[in-house]
Design a protein around this motif. Structure first.
Motif, mmCIF file in Angstrom:
data_model
loop_
_atom_site.group_PDB
_atom_site.id
_atom_site.type_symbol
_atom_site.label_atom_id
_atom_site.label_comp_id
_atom_site.label_asym_id
_atom_site.label_seq_id
_atom_site.Cartn_x
_atom_site.Cartn_y
_atom_site.Cartn_z
ATOM 1 N N UNK A 281 41.247 67.384 44.977
ATOM 2 C CA UNK A 281 41.320 65.920 44.845
ATOM 3 C C UNK A 281 42.495 65.492 43.964
ATOM 4 N N UNK A 282 43.009 64.307 44.268
ATOM 5 C CA UNK A 282 44.013 63.675 43.415
ATOM 6 C C UNK A 282 43.269 62.744 42.462
ATOM 7 N N UNK A 283 43.537 62.865 41.169
ATOM 8 C CA UNK A 283 42.864 62.006 40.193
ATOM 9 C C UNK A 283 43.674 60.733 39.969
ATOM 10 N N UNK A 284 43.306 59.671 40.678
ATOM 11 C CA UNK A 284 44.043 58.404 40.521
ATOM 12 C C UNK A 284 43.821 57.832 39.122
ATOM 13 N N UNK A 285 42.654 58.077 38.546
ATOM 14 C CA UNK A 285 42.386 57.534 37.201
ATOM 15 C C UNK A 285 43.305 58.186 36.159
ATOM 16 N N UNK A 286 43.500 59.484 36.281
ATOM 17 C CA UNK A 286 44.406 60.169 35.340
ATOM 18 C C UNK A 286 45.845 59.701 35.550
ATOM 19 N N UNK A 287 46.202 59.520 36.808
ATOM 20 C CA UNK A 287 47.577 59.078 37.118
ATOM 21 C C UNK A 287 47.823 57.688 36.518
ATOM 22 N N UNK A 288 46.870 56.794 36.725
ATOM 23 C CA UNK A 288 47.002 55.432 36.164
ATOM 24 C C UNK A 288 47.121 55.479 34.636
ATOM 25 N N UNK A 289 46.416 56.432 34.029
ATOM 26 C CA UNK A 289 46.396 56.500 32.561
ATOM 27 C C UNK A 289 47.756 56.882 31.968
ATOM 28 N N UNK A 290 48.614 57.560 32.751
ATOM 29 C CA UNK A 290 49.893 57.990 32.159
ATOM 30 C C UNK A 290 51.123 57.321 32.772
ATOM 31 N N UNK A 291 50.961 56.682 33.933
ATOM 32 C CA UNK A 291 52.143 56.100 34.585
ATOM 33 C C UNK A 291 52.721 54.969 33.722
ATOM 34 N N UNK A 292 54.032 55.052 33.523
ATOM 35 C CA UNK A 292 54.713 54.037 32.708
ATOM 36 C C UNK A 292 54.606 54.296 31.219
ATOM 37 N N UNK A 293 53.989 55.412 30.853
ATOM 38 C CA UNK A 293 53.817 55.693 29.414
ATOM 39 C C UNK A 293 54.587 56.951 29.021
#
Ligand SMILES: Cc1cc2nc3c(=O)[nH]c(=O)nc-3n(C[C@H](O)[C@H](O)[C@H](O)COP(=O)(O)OP(=O)(O)OC[C@H]3O[C@@H](n4cnc5c(N)ncnc54)[C@H](O)[C@@H]3O)c2cc1C
Length: 336
Positions: A281-293
């Motif tokens: 699975x791809x973890x969209x929640x983890x991705x959202x947590x670091x994108x742009x940071x």
């Protein structure tokens, strides 16, 4: 083990003409007694046959077909791997190590050196789940036609913590986890010779969609290549596997991260989890947590916790949550 005939295919066309079933179909109660299936190195297939789960009448060996074990790389086009490329070939290839580190790491840490010398890429992607109820011929589990998932109510320490329905098996392929993070493309040759290109995210099948199989492969369809995108100078990757043993075992938790940076800022990322669900699975929640940071101890730990927000552990596997949180954090810090 049943008696079976052996066919050594000399070409892709010849192999596809002979094969009329998937291995998954041979495990079902309505299996065709005349089933003929593909075999690459045979590590998973022979395991299923020796357990008495799969009893094909004919085994079609694709291992000796010339040209299917080649790796080609160009900085413009990326990486192309033949289906019979072994895990050792992937682990030993310097271009792969340089440009696709997470994929190199996934292959290097799988199984044992002896198995890696034999096991093929396509066979690895199409191997069946290691759920011990599924693997026992004495148990007719949900995936094999009964109405009961014994892992759901029984021994489930190795099983899924997210994205499951009733069947709580986990997908066994470590290479798939890394390939998901790289957005790999799988080339499939259909029985009539037509070629279709499938993004790896569409290759695996959840048991809620079809409990009899784990991939979209139909009888006679052959994986003929796997493609990874051209490398980018600002893209980095990392893979971590946690197992109960350092070798000779499938992971209890694994993560692959591919991320693109602008300075220290994470512009985009793909974070794939293995051994968490019935499919990688791809973890969209983890991705959202670091994108742009900017990735540091705090943001990396936050991403690990975010990934586990949707976890619903079973009676014996809540231990996987802190393990996943830790390896997601470590992989992100390693990438940066
Ligand atoms: C002790 C042990 C530890 C292991 N640890 C790990 C681990 O940590 N991580 C991991 O990922 N794996 C692990 N494995 C699994 C191992 O890597 C796989 O069993 C192996 O890669 C399967 O490849 P194969 O060539 O033997 O496939 P086969 O057994 O020949 O085939 C497997 C399936 O793939 C199908 N198939 C083969 N080639 C094609 C093709 N070209 N197109 C379409 N279908 C095809 C076959 O029909 C069959 O359904 C482990 C195995 C063992 C025994």
């Amino acid at each position: 083990m049943n008696k079976f005939s052996w066919y050594d295919a000399a070409s892709v066309e010849e192999a596809q003409k002979e094969v009329n079933s998937t291995v998954s179909q041979t495990i079902q109660p309505d299996a065709d007694p005349n089933a003929a299936v593909f075999k690459a190195a045979g590590i998973d297939l022979l395991d299923l046959m020796k357990e008495g789960l799969s009893q094909p009448a004919k085994v079609v060996n694709v291992r000796n077909i010339p040209g299917l074990d080649e790796i080609s790389f160009s900085p413009e086009k990326g990486l192309r791997l033949g289906p019979n490329v072994t895990l050792s070939q992937i682990a030993d290839d310097e271009q792969i190590k340089t440009h696709y580190l997470a994929f190199h790491q996934a292959a290097s840490h799988a199984a044992t050196p002896q198995i890696r010398n034999m096991a093929t890429l396509a066979g690895n992607l199409a191997q069946r789940t290691r759920c011990w109820y599924f693997r026992s011929k004495d148990v007719v589990c949900f995936r094999k036609g009964s109405s009961t998932c014994y892992a759901h109510i029984g021994k489930n320490e190795n099983h899924a913590i997210m994205s499951y329905g009733y069947c709580v098996s986990i997908h066994a392929s470590s290479l798939a986890t890394a390939l998901m993070a790289f957005d790999a493309i799988i080339e499939i040759r259909e029985k009539d010779g037509k070629i279709r290109l499938v993004p790896i995210k569409e290759f695996f099948v959840l048991p809620t969609v079809d409990r009899t199989k784990e991939t979209i492969l139909e009888p006679g369809e052959l994986i003929t290549s796997v493609f990874l995108p051209a490398p980018a100078s600002n893209r980095k990757s990392y893979y971590i596997k946690m197992g109960s043993r350092k070798s000779q075992d499938w992971p209890m938790a694994e993560v692959a991260v591919v991320a693109e940076f602008s300075g220290t800022i994470c512009k985009s990322a793909n974070i794939a989890l293995g051994a968490a669900a019935p499919v990688p699975v791809i973890s969209t929640l983890a991705i959202e947590a670091i994108t742009g940071k900017s990735i540091d101890e705090t943001t990396a730990a936050h991403a690990g916790r975010a990934a586990m927000e949707i976890a619903v552990p079973l009676s014996e596997n809540a231990y996987k949550i802190p393990v996943f949180e830790a390896i997601i954090k470590r992989a992100l810090l390693a990438v940066v």
